[in-house]
Design an enzyme around this catalytic site. Sequence first.
Site, PDB file in Angstrom:
ATOM      1  N   VAL A   1     -12.988  -5.148   2.093  1.00  0.00           N
ATOM      2  CA  VAL A   1     -12.395  -3.805   2.088  1.00  0.00           C
ATOM      3  C   VAL A   1     -11.493  -3.695   3.310  1.00  0.00           C
ATOM      4  CG1 VAL A   1     -12.870  -1.332   2.267  1.00  0.00           C
ATOM      5  CG2 VAL A   1     -14.380  -2.792   0.891  1.00  0.00           C
TER       6      VAL A   1
ATOM      7  N   THR B   1       0.840  -1.200   0.000  1.00  0.00           N
ATOM      8  CA  THR B   1       0.000   0.000   0.000  1.00  0.00           C
ATOM      9  C   THR B   1       0.873   1.249   0.000  1.00  0.00           C
ATOM     10  OG1 THR B   1      -1.862  -1.040   1.108  1.00  0.00           O
ATOM     11  CG2 THR B   1      -1.564   1.297   1.527  1.00  0.00           C
TER      12      THR B   1
ATOM     13  N   THR C   1      -0.204   1.263   6.630  1.00  0.00           N
ATOM     14  CA  THR C   1      -0.131   0.083   5.771  1.00  0.00           C
ATOM     15  C   THR C   1      -0.017  -1.135   6.659  1.00  0.00           C
ATOM     16  OG1 THR C   1       1.151  -1.104   4.104  1.00  0.00           O
ATOM     17  CG2 THR C   1       2.388   0.398   5.530  1.00  0.00           C
ATOM     18  N   GLY C   2      -0.666  -2.201   6.280  1.00  0.00           N
ATOM     19  CA  GLY C   2      -0.571  -3.404   7.108  1.00  0.00           C
ATOM     20  C   GLY C   2      -1.799  -4.264   6.942  1.00  0.00           C
TER      21      GLY C   2
HETATM   22  N1  ASP Z   1      -3.707  -2.188   4.494  1.00  0.00           N
HETATM   23  C1  ASP Z   1      -3.997  -2.806   3.232  1.00  0.00           C
HETATM   24  C2  ASP Z   1      -5.262  -3.613   3.342  1.00  0.00           C
HETATM   25  O1  ASP Z   1      -5.466  -4.268   4.347  1.00  0.00           O
HETATM   26  C3  ASP Z   1      -2.903  -3.692   2.748  1.00  0.00           C
HETATM   27  C4  ASP Z   1      -1.556  -3.050   2.664  1.00  0.00           C
HETATM   28  O2  ASP Z   1      -1.201  -2.247   3.506  1.00  0.00           O
HETATM   29  O3  ASP Z   1      -0.815  -3.362   1.712  1.00  0.00           O
HETATM   30  O4  ASP Z   1      -6.011  -3.628   2.420  1.00  0.00           O
END
Ligand code: ASP
Length: 373
Positions: free
Chosen positions: A242, A213, A264-265
Amino acid sequence: MDNFACYHSRMRGFITRFALVFSVVALAGQVPATARDAEPAGTRWSFAIHGGAGTISREDMTPEEDAAHRAALQAALDAGSKVLDEGGTAMDAVEAAILLLEDEPRFNAGRGAVYTWEGSHELDASIMDGATRDAGAVAGVTNIRNPILLARKVMTDSPHVMLAGKGAEDFAVEQGIEIVPPSYFDTERRREALERMKARQLSSLDVDLKFGTVGAVALDTAGNMAAGTSTGGMTGKRWGRVGDAPIIGAGTFADNRSCAVSATGWGEYFIRVGVAHEICARLRLQGYGAGPVPHTSSEDGEVMVAVALPLVSEVAQKIADEVMADVKQLGGDGGIILLTPEGHALFSFNTAGMYRGRATSDGVNEVAIYGND
Ligand code: ASP
């Protein structure tokens, strides 16, 4: 160190009238310069970006991959910094950086979005203006080249905060936002990850190893903050899942009174903790941004004025780390970027690494990948 310092203005011997004027000025938030010496000049700007956190180690990266990621991060950092350095808005800086990261297939946003279980792409994005707390978000869009532009349009040109799926795409057409065929998001690397996941019955964490992300946070020279986040979600997601990225307060939050955060996570955990809002709320409740607080005692005409002074970066870091520890404790991982109104640009992640960068008007300009970078 105490983040809410008391400024004691001792006016012994001064006539009461002067003391009164001083109090009124302080209450109006226009404390004389000397009372705010610890604050940086008003022309300061600050900027930070991320391209995802995760199991990112030097051993797993070729020198070429390392260099390509750094170059992509640097380009996005430079794009946002340029906007701010020229006096542009935090919102424009966030948008400029995320646009580049969405077009860069190395990150899981826009062009490089991961695959859903069914082999399609569903993109999420959000943006928030810290000055007004206006926000816009889109979820599950399949044909929008730059979801961050659509999220901003939702904010500026609709009465809503979040639009999802087909409705969001119809709105995009009305607004003249660039539409691309869904195949635009097809990349070999992401397809291979989905196939590996299915063949070996792995979880999306096993195949992705890192979250890709992208996000940005900005403080502009007018003192306004903004935050934005864009993602393809997690490999193999199903049933219209989502994540946190388009959810205001989970993956994105900005409030001039406290901070700007992009996350992000593992989105489910970030939603449950309300990570971005939780960090900003804890900062705000430190008395941060509350403005001058009268604290007077009339003995001998003495006037004491308590003024909310800049939060030291250590306190902001501690709060961010505590919230990330909370995510970890529930079983989630990932990271955040954070800006304070003073321009402290901070990172907090409970993963091995995080693609990240920060730049300030004080000359800081750096990108990093690994935990010990
Ligand atoms: N946070 C994003 C999600 O759960 C994934 C990511 O951070 O790459 O959709």
